[in-house]
Motif scaffolding. Structure first.
Motif, PDB file in Angstrom:
ATOM      1  N   ASN A   6       6.955   0.908  -5.381  1.00  0.00           N
ATOM      2  CA  ASN A   6       7.446   1.882  -4.386  1.00  0.00           C
ATOM      3  C   ASN A   6       6.920   3.296  -4.597  1.00  0.00           C
ATOM      4  O   ASN A   6       7.635   4.269  -4.400  1.00  0.00           O
ATOM      5  N   VAL A   7       5.664   3.437  -4.991  1.00  0.00           N
ATOM      6  CA  VAL A   7       5.089   4.757  -5.230  1.00  0.00           C
ATOM      7  C   VAL A   7       4.414   5.261  -3.953  1.00  0.00           C
ATOM      8  O   VAL A   7       3.879   4.474  -3.169  1.00  0.00           O
ATOM      9  N   SER A   8       4.461   6.556  -3.737  1.00  0.00           N
ATOM     10  CA  SER A   8       3.757   7.164  -2.601  1.00  0.00           C
ATOM     11  C   SER A   8       2.302   7.333  -3.018  1.00  0.00           C
ATOM     12  O   SER A   8       1.983   8.089  -3.925  1.00  0.00           O
ATOM     13  N   TRP A   9       1.435   6.585  -2.362  1.00  0.00           N
ATOM     14  CA  TRP A   9       0.012   6.514  -2.684  1.00  0.00           C
ATOM     15  C   TRP A   9      -0.740   7.488  -1.802  1.00  0.00           C
ATOM     16  O   TRP A   9      -0.637   7.441  -0.589  1.00  0.00           O
ATOM     17  N   VAL A  10      -1.540   8.380  -2.384  1.00  0.00           N
ATOM     18  CA  VAL A  10      -2.363   9.316  -1.623  1.00  0.00           C
ATOM     19  C   VAL A  10      -3.674   8.603  -1.299  1.00  0.00           C
ATOM     20  O   VAL A  10      -4.523   8.419  -2.151  1.00  0.00           O
ATOM     21  N   ASN A  11      -3.818   8.173  -0.047  1.00  0.00           N
ATOM     22  CA  ASN A  11      -4.994   7.442   0.408  1.00  0.00           C
ATOM     23  C   ASN A  11      -5.997   8.456   0.973  1.00  0.00           C
ATOM     24  O   ASN A  11      -5.861   8.931   2.092  1.00  0.00           O
ATOM     25  N   LEU A  12      -7.013   8.796   0.180  1.00  0.00           N
ATOM     26  CA  LEU A  12      -7.977   9.819   0.584  1.00  0.00           C
ATOM     27  C   LEU A  12      -8.895   9.339   1.705  1.00  0.00           C
ATOM     28  O   LEU A  12      -9.322  10.133   2.538  1.00  0.00           O
ATOM     29  N   GLU A  13      -9.202   8.045   1.734  1.00  0.00           N
ATOM     30  CA  GLU A  13     -10.103   7.526   2.769  1.00  0.00           C
ATOM     31  C   GLU A  13      -9.484   7.607   4.156  1.00  0.00           C
ATOM     32  O   GLU A  13     -10.126   8.014   5.108  1.00  0.00           O
ATOM     33  N   ASP A  14      -8.217   7.195   4.262  1.00  0.00           N
ATOM     34  CA  ASP A  14      -7.540   7.204   5.562  1.00  0.00           C
ATOM     35  C   ASP A  14      -6.772   8.503   5.822  1.00  0.00           C
ATOM     36  O   ASP A  14      -6.168   8.669   6.873  1.00  0.00           O
ATOM     37  N   LYS A  15      -6.762   9.393   4.827  1.00  0.00           N
ATOM     38  CA  LYS A  15      -6.090  10.694   4.938  1.00  0.00           C
ATOM     39  C   LYS A  15      -4.622  10.557   5.309  1.00  0.00           C
ATOM     40  O   LYS A  15      -4.117  11.204   6.224  1.00  0.00           O
ATOM     41  N   LYS A  16      -3.918   9.694   4.552  1.00  0.00           N
ATOM     42  CA  LYS A  16      -2.485   9.540   4.772  1.00  0.00           C
ATOM     43  C   LYS A  16      -1.803   9.132   3.472  1.00  0.00           C
ATOM     44  O   LYS A  16      -2.461   8.775   2.492  1.00  0.00           O
ATOM     45  N   ILE A  17      -0.492   9.223   3.467  1.00  0.00           N
ATOM     46  CA  ILE A  17       0.310   8.833   2.316  1.00  0.00           C
ATOM     47  C   ILE A  17       1.054   7.556   2.667  1.00  0.00           C
ATOM     48  O   ILE A  17       1.705   7.472   3.699  1.00  0.00           O
ATOM     49  N   GLU A  18       0.943   6.535   1.804  1.00  0.00           N
ATOM     50  CA  GLU A  18       1.576   5.252   2.026  1.00  0.00           C
ATOM     51  C   GLU A  18       2.475   4.931   0.835  1.00  0.00           C
ATOM     52  O   GLU A  18       2.168   5.301  -0.291  1.00  0.00           O
ATOM     53  N   VAL A  19       3.563   4.228   1.078  1.00  0.00           N
ATOM     54  CA  VAL A  19       4.401   3.740  -0.013  1.00  0.00           C
ATOM     55  C   VAL A  19       3.986   2.309  -0.280  1.00  0.00           C
ATOM     56  O   VAL A  19       3.947   1.481   0.630  1.00  0.00           O
ATOM     57  N   LYS A  20       3.611   2.029  -1.536  1.00  0.00           N
ATOM     58  CA  LYS A  20       3.151   0.686  -1.870  1.00  0.00           C
ATOM     59  C   LYS A  20       3.366   0.401  -3.344  1.00  0.00           C
ATOM     60  O   LYS A  20       3.737   1.285  -4.115  1.00  0.00           O
ATOM     61  N   ASP A  21       3.104  -0.838  -3.733  1.00  0.00           N
ATOM     62  CA  ASP A  21       3.141  -1.244  -5.130  1.00  0.00           C
ATOM     63  C   ASP A  21       1.713  -1.218  -5.658  1.00  0.00           C
ATOM     64  O   ASP A  21       0.778  -1.604  -4.959  1.00  0.00           O
ATOM     65  N   VAL A  22       1.542  -0.766  -6.896  1.00  0.00           N
ATOM     66  CA  VAL A  22       0.214  -0.632  -7.487  1.00  0.00           C
ATOM     67  C   VAL A  22       0.195  -1.343  -8.841  1.00  0.00           C
ATOM     68  O   VAL A  22       1.144  -1.220  -9.622  1.00  0.00           O
ATOM     69  N   SER A  23      -0.881  -2.064  -9.111  1.00  0.00           N
ATOM     70  CA  SER A  23      -1.086  -2.710 -10.414  1.00  0.00           C
ATOM     71  C   SER A  23      -2.310  -2.096 -11.071  1.00  0.00           C
ATOM     72  O   SER A  23      -3.362  -1.975 -10.453  1.00  0.00           O
ATOM     73  N   ILE A  24      -2.167  -1.712 -12.340  1.00  0.00           N
ATOM     74  CA  ILE A  24      -3.255  -1.106 -13.093  1.00  0.00           C
ATOM     75  C   ILE A  24      -3.508  -1.957 -14.331  1.00  0.00           C
ATOM     76  O   ILE A  24      -2.586  -2.183 -15.121  1.00  0.00           O
ATOM     77  N   PRO A  25      -4.742  -2.453 -14.514  1.00  0.00           N
ATOM     78  CA  PRO A  25      -5.034  -3.261 -15.710  1.00  0.00           C
ATOM     79  C   PRO A  25      -4.770  -2.462 -16.987  1.00  0.00           C
ATOM     80  O   PRO A  25      -5.146  -1.295 -17.096  1.00  0.00           O
ATOM     81  N   SER A  26      -4.083  -3.082 -17.930  1.00  0.00           N
ATOM     82  CA  SER A  26      -3.761  -2.425 -19.192  1.00  0.00           C
ATOM     83  C   SER A  26      -3.394  -3.475 -20.225  1.00  0.00           C
ATOM     84  O   SER A  26      -2.955  -4.580 -19.868  1.00  0.00           O
ATOM     85  N   GLU A  27      -3.555  -3.143 -21.489  1.00  0.00           N
ATOM     86  CA  GLU A  27      -3.095  -4.031 -22.555  1.00  0.00           C
ATOM     87  C   GLU A  27      -1.574  -4.004 -22.655  1.00  0.00           C
ATOM     88  O   GLU A  27      -0.965  -4.942 -23.158  1.00  0.00           O
ATOM     89  N   ASP A  28      -0.961  -2.916 -22.193  1.00  0.00           N
ATOM     90  CA  ASP A  28       0.497  -2.783 -22.216  1.00  0.00           C
ATOM     91  C   ASP A  28       1.094  -3.399 -20.962  1.00  0.00           C
ATOM     92  O   ASP A  28       0.480  -3.407 -19.903  1.00  0.00           O
ATOM     93  N   ASN A  29       2.306  -3.922 -21.091  1.00  0.00           N
ATOM     94  CA  ASN A  29       3.039  -4.421 -19.937  1.00  0.00           C
ATOM     95  C   ASN A  29       4.157  -3.436 -19.638  1.00  0.00           C
ATOM     96  O   ASN A  29       5.108  -3.321 -20.410  1.00  0.00           O
ATOM     97  N   LEU A  30       4.007  -2.700 -18.542  1.00  0.00           N
ATOM     98  CA  LEU A  30       4.998  -1.699 -18.149  1.00  0.00           C
ATOM     99  C   LEU A  30       5.382  -1.901 -16.698  1.00  0.00           C
ATOM    100  O   LEU A  30       4.535  -2.228 -15.862  1.00  0.00           O
ATOM    101  N   ASN A  31       6.653  -1.702 -16.395  1.00  0.00           N
ATOM    102  CA  ASN A  31       7.138  -1.679 -15.024  1.00  0.00           C
ATOM    103  C   ASN A  31       7.709  -0.299 -14.771  1.00  0.00           C
ATOM    104  O   ASN A  31       8.600   0.145 -15.493  1.00  0.00           O
ATOM    105  N   ILE A  32       7.165   0.404 -13.777  1.00  0.00           N
ATOM    106  CA  ILE A  32       7.565   1.785 -13.485  1.00  0.00           C
ATOM    107  C   ILE A  32       8.119   1.852 -12.077  1.00  0.00           C
ATOM    108  O   ILE A  32       7.514   1.332 -11.135  1.00  0.00           O
ATOM    109  N   ASP A  33       9.274   2.491 -11.928  1.00  0.00           N
ATOM    110  CA  ASP A  33       9.831   2.730 -10.596  1.00  0.00           C
ATOM    111  C   ASP A  33       9.205   4.015 -10.069  1.00  0.00           C
ATOM    112  O   ASP A  33       9.459   5.102 -10.574  1.00  0.00           O
TER     113      ASP A  33
END
Length: 94
Positions: A6-33
């Motif tokens: 549920n993060v507000s994503w700054v989409n530079l290509e479409d020039k808008k802000i969207e709320v979405k879920d994001v996954s980032i590859p990492s050795e750590d397992n974290l869940n962030i609200d």
């Protein structure tokens, strides 16, 4: 994997802000609200004089890359574990 929900994503290509879920590859397992927070690309400081003692402050401010316009290159090797990406300019004599 770092999961940000549920993060507000700054989409530079479409020039808008969207709320979405994001996954980032990492050795750590974290869940962030991410509710009420923004995720955006890292900032770049194109003119700075970075030192080992100031490197971490750039990251705390959202700056992930710097263009070092002066300073001692050997001293930059002393920067702590998590510095921003550094591009050094050559020194020219006139």
């Amino acid at each position: 994997m770092i999961e940000i929900k549920n993060v507000s994503w700054v989409n530079l290509e479409d020039k808008k802000i969207e709320v979405k879920d994001v996954s980032i590859p990492s050795e750590d397992n974290l869940n962030i609200d991410g509710t009420g927070k923004f995720l955006m690309p890292g900032l770049v400081d194109m003119h700075t004089h970075i030192t080992p003692t100031s490197a971490r402050h750039y990251l705390y401010s959202g700056v992930t890359s710097v263009r070092n316009t002066g300073g001692n290159f050997e001293m930059l090797n002393l920067i702590d574990d998590v510095p921003p990406k550094i591009c050094n300019l050559p020194f020219y004599r006139r």
